[in-house]
Design an enzyme around this catalytic site. Structure first.
Site, PDB file in Angstrom:
ATOM      1  N   LYS A   1       0.841  -1.196   0.000  1.00 59.93           N
ATOM      2  CA  LYS A   1       0.000   0.000   0.000  1.00 59.93           C
ATOM      3  C   LYS A   1       0.878   1.250   0.000  1.00 59.93           C
ATOM      4  CE  LYS A   1      -3.873   2.354   0.193  1.00 59.93           C
ATOM      5  NZ  LYS A   1      -4.660   2.726   1.333  1.00 59.93           N
TER       6      LYS A   1
ATOM      7  N   SER B   1      -6.121  11.175  -1.386  1.00 58.23           N
ATOM      8  CA  SER B   1      -6.196  11.907  -0.111  1.00 58.23           C
ATOM      9  C   SER B   1      -5.200  13.074  -0.088  1.00 58.23           C
ATOM     10  CB  SER B   1      -5.932  10.941   1.046  1.00 58.23           C
ATOM     11  OG  SER B   1      -4.775  10.184   0.795  1.00 58.23           O
TER      12      SER B   1
ATOM     13  N   GLU C   1       0.184  13.604   4.524  1.00 61.13           N
ATOM     14  CA  GLU C   1       0.771  12.418   5.164  1.00 61.13           C
ATOM     15  C   GLU C   1       2.141  12.078   4.577  1.00 61.13           C
ATOM     16  OE1 GLU C   1      -2.977   9.591   6.075  1.00 61.13           O
ATOM     17  OE2 GLU C   1      -2.841  10.260   4.001  1.00 61.13           O
TER      18      GLU C   1
END
Ligand code: PAF
Length: 294
Positions: free
Chosen positions: A174, A244, A256
């Site tokens: 991921k 995101s 992030e």
């Protein structure tokens, strides 16, 4: 079960709704302290108790879906209320957040999770499930190894859920996806599917080559060909999504990047592997964040 969701953003709200519909007593800790937390899911208005001390004390399971960089500040004020047997599931993009929950790692069962479900909140009180996906969970510590039964609980509410004996492997896959899609779509303010156009193929293959080298050094089973296929499949499957990080940059919010590309760069550094293409994207995102801060 008594389930508490800390950080009901899009993914957190999706789990909260699905677990409540499956018969669990679900409450939340939302950013707004106003009780209750309400969200419209299709035709269904859903309501959750919010910020109730007894819900923290009585939780069997706490699902933490805040961003990686928010985990420490979200948990610190609650730690003394959480029972040592309460299972903590961390579900967020990126890696390396465990260091910020140090003491909880010794006392509580901790489980790491990664999901490919798509969810979107077009407004604070509306939730859309934008894409079916799958979720992998696995133990982060000794106590977490005893929580395999959680797979069935979560799977019943929002399939597919699998237990992964080496959750690091799933997290790295991921992370690789996020290292490619997130900074590129954020910097170009484009949809994920735009990364399929010819102009992006050079940079994408350079990024994947660097990421594969780091993953191999970390003993993650992967090949350049297989990871390239996987990332292109995600670009196609999520073509209409705004990632995101794209959304964070659009709204000038902290991203992030430190837990995505930052984690890759730190790991590469430990192995002495150069990752200049990833480094360049990291610096560009950090430069944007600096502009907003100032
Ligand atoms: O961060 C995101 O947006 C998602 O993890 C992904 C897979 C890149 C899809 O948009």
């Amino acid at each position: 079960m008594n389930i508490l969701v800390i950080g009901p953003g899009a993914i957190g709200s999706l789990w909260a709704v699905k677990l409540q519909q499956d018969g669990h007593r679900v409450s939340v800790i939302a950013r707004q302290t106003k009780s209750p937390y309400q969200v419209q899911f299709g035709e269904q208005p859903c309501s959750f108790r919010n910020h109730q001390i007894e819900d923290i004390r009585n939780a069997d399971l706490i699902l933490i879906t805040v961003k990686a960089w928010q985990i420490s500040s979200a948990l610190s004020p609650l730690i003394h209320l959480i029972h040592p047997d309460t299972m903590l599931v961390l579900m967020h993009n990126g890696m390396g957040s465990l260091t910020s929950i140090g003491t909880l790692l010794q006392t509580h069962p901790v489980i790491l999770a990664t999901t490919t479900h798509g969810a979107f909140k077009p407004s604070p009180s509306r939730l859309i499930h934008t894409g079916q996906g799958e979720t992998f969970i696995g133990a982060a510590n000794e106590k977490g190894c005893q929580c395999q039964f959680l797979t069935d609980v979560l799977h019943h509410a929002l399939p597919e859920v699998y237990w992964h004996h080496q959750i690091e492997h799933a997290l790295w896959r991921k992370l690789a996806v996020n290292c490619v899609i997130n900074p590129l779509t954020a910097l170009h303010q484009c949809a994920n599917g735009d990364l399929a156009t010819p102009e992006f193929q050079g940079i994408i293959s350079a990024l994947i080559t660097e990421i594969t080298a780091v993953m191999i050094a970390e003993n993650i089973p992967v090949s350049l060909e297989e990871l390239t296929d996987h990332i292109h499949q995600v670009i196609t499957a999520t073509a209409k999504n705004h990632s995101s990080m794209h959304q964070d940059v659009f709204h000038q919010r902290k991203t992030e990047i430190d837990f995505i590309t930052g984690h890759l760069i730190r790991t590469a550094g430990r192995h002495g592997i150069p990752v200049p293409e990833n480094e360049a994207l990291y610096q560009q995102i950090k430069a944007l964040e600096k502009q907003w801060e100032s």
